[in-house]
Enzyme design. Structure first.
Site, PDB file in Angstrom:
ATOM      1  N   SER A   1      20.547  -2.535  23.755  1.00 16.43           N
ATOM      2  CA  SER A   1      19.501  -3.419  24.265  1.00 16.43           C
ATOM      3  C   SER A   1      18.542  -2.686  25.185  1.00 16.43           C
ATOM      4  O   SER A   1      18.938  -1.767  25.917  1.00 16.43           O
ATOM      5  CB  SER A   1      20.131  -4.582  25.028  1.00 16.43           C
ATOM      6  OG  SER A   1      19.168  -5.327  25.730  1.00 16.43           O
TER       7      SER A   1
ATOM      8  N   TYR B   1      25.217  -8.165  31.370  1.00 16.09           N
ATOM      9  CA  TYR B   1      24.907  -7.966  29.953  1.00 16.09           C
ATOM     10  C   TYR B   1      24.444  -6.530  29.704  1.00 16.09           C
ATOM     11  O   TYR B   1      24.933  -5.846  28.793  1.00 16.09           O
ATOM     12  CB  TYR B   1      23.826  -8.954  29.509  1.00 16.09           C
ATOM     13  CG  TYR B   1      23.277  -8.681  28.131  1.00 16.09           C
ATOM     14  CD1 TYR B   1      24.060  -8.885  27.000  1.00 16.09           C
ATOM     15  CD2 TYR B   1      21.974  -8.205  27.957  1.00 16.09           C
ATOM     16  CE1 TYR B   1      23.557  -8.626  25.730  1.00 16.09           C
ATOM     17  CE2 TYR B   1      21.471  -7.948  26.693  1.00 16.09           C
ATOM     18  CZ  TYR B   1      22.255  -8.153  25.586  1.00 16.09           C
ATOM     19  OH  TYR B   1      21.763  -7.890  24.325  1.00 16.09           O
TER      20      TYR B   1
END
Length: 340
Positions: free
Chosen positions: A146, A171
């Site tokens: 990501s 995350y």
């Protein structure tokens, strides 16, 4: 030559699109998803329906035989990625050539509310995938990383050689951990791992917690659009077709690479200001948004901007979808799907 490919997160946004194109190209897809309730499971089941999986089959636990209208080329399995008994069994039953790991607990803000879900899926689940790849002689693992791992870096565009030691959300930390775990396994066991750092993916069948979906829904329903950091944000919005193109190119590449561990940015490389993005949605809808200016949210980053030169060099990656074109495609799908 057709391959047998495990796609985890097959009922998710990117996993669904990747699976669909792989099937159209004649490959066999073993689709895995736990169909959790992080967002509306009816959207996930509808995606599976597009892949020919009957929703009555999709909700069965550990179902190894739910083939679709694509015949035996599409098999769906409902399973948690972290299941240390069921996942190895899946690898034993199906002779998997390559793995495309797109399953993860997504979302930056949700990681503040339910951190355990990120440890289970993104850490334990990813380790389970690595172990299965090692034990069953899988030649390649392509996995989702990501852009969030770059944190609040001021050095733009973001480059794969940048230090990414300061994640600002759990995350992001789990995605950085995935990259480190993949490096260790490539080094120790010699199979190829390719991490793709996705930059704000949007398009038809997208996730309801993403900006494109939230803004469209709010504008149509005459509700305020929450504009975080008072609009002083920019994102490298990347259309789903460009993402799928990059994923498939890396996944299906058969060249003999000396480097077994790779990381790539995959984005549009054209950041858009948040207020400009909202304006484009307004234009596509023919309706003005009610804007509610909000402060910066914990865990959010101010900007994302991908340098994709490395992916272009190694795989001739060429994103081609302009944001206005992608937004129009999403709005068309949204109106049709929700009968708006």
């Amino acid at each position: 030559m057709s391959k047998t490919i495990l796609v985890t997160g097959a009922a998710g946004f990117i996993g669904f699109h990747v699976s669909k194109v792989l099937l159209e190209k004649g490959h066999k897809v073993i689709g895995l998803d736990n169909i959790n309730d992080y967002y509306d499971i009816n959207l996930k089941l509808a995606r599976l329906g597009e892949l020919g999986i009957d929703k009555r089959e999709a909700v069965k636990e550990l179902n190894y035989t739910s083939s679709s209208t694509y015949g035996e080329r599409m098999i769906f399995v409902k399973m948690n990625l972290e299941d240390r008994n069921a996942l190895p069994k899946l690898f034993e039953i199906h002779h998997i050539d390559v793995v495309c790991n797109l399953a993860a607990q997504a979302g930056v803000r949700y990681s503040l509310e339910n951190p355990e879900a990120y440890a289970d899926s993104n850490l334990t689940g990813f380790l389970n995938i690595l172990e299965c790849c090692r034990n069953h002689k899988v030649s390649k693992l392509v996995y989702a990383s990501s852009s969030s791992i770059y944190g609040n870096s001021d050095a733009v565009p973001f480059d794969e050689m940048d230090r990414v030691d300061h994640p600002i959300s759990l995350y992001a930390a789990t995605k950085k951990a995935n990259e480190l775990m993949a490096h260790a396994y490539s080094h120790l066991y010699g199979f190829e791992t390719i991490g793709l750092r996705f930059f704000t993916v949007y398009g038809p069948w997208g996730r309801p917690d993403m900006a494109m979906f939230l803004f469209t829904e709010a504008i149509i329903n005459n509700k305020p659009v929450k504009v975080f950091n008072n609009g002083d944000l920019s994102r490298d919005f990347t259309y789903i077709d460009d993402i799928v193109s990059g994923v498939l190119t890396t996944l299906l590449d058969t060249s003999d690479n000396t480097s077994k561990y790779k990381l790539y940015n995959i984005g549009n490389s054209q950041p858009v200001q948040l207020l400009e993005y909202i304006e484009a949605i307004e234009k596509a809808l023919g309706k003005t948004a009610i804007k509610e200016m909000m402060p910066m949210q914990p865990g959010d980053v101010k900007q994302t901007y991908a340098n994709v030169d490395l992916l272009k060099k190694d795989f001739n990656y060429q994103p081609s979808t302009e944001v206005t074109e992608g937004i129009a495609a999403f709005v068309e799908w949204y109106r049709k799907f929700y009968n708006k």
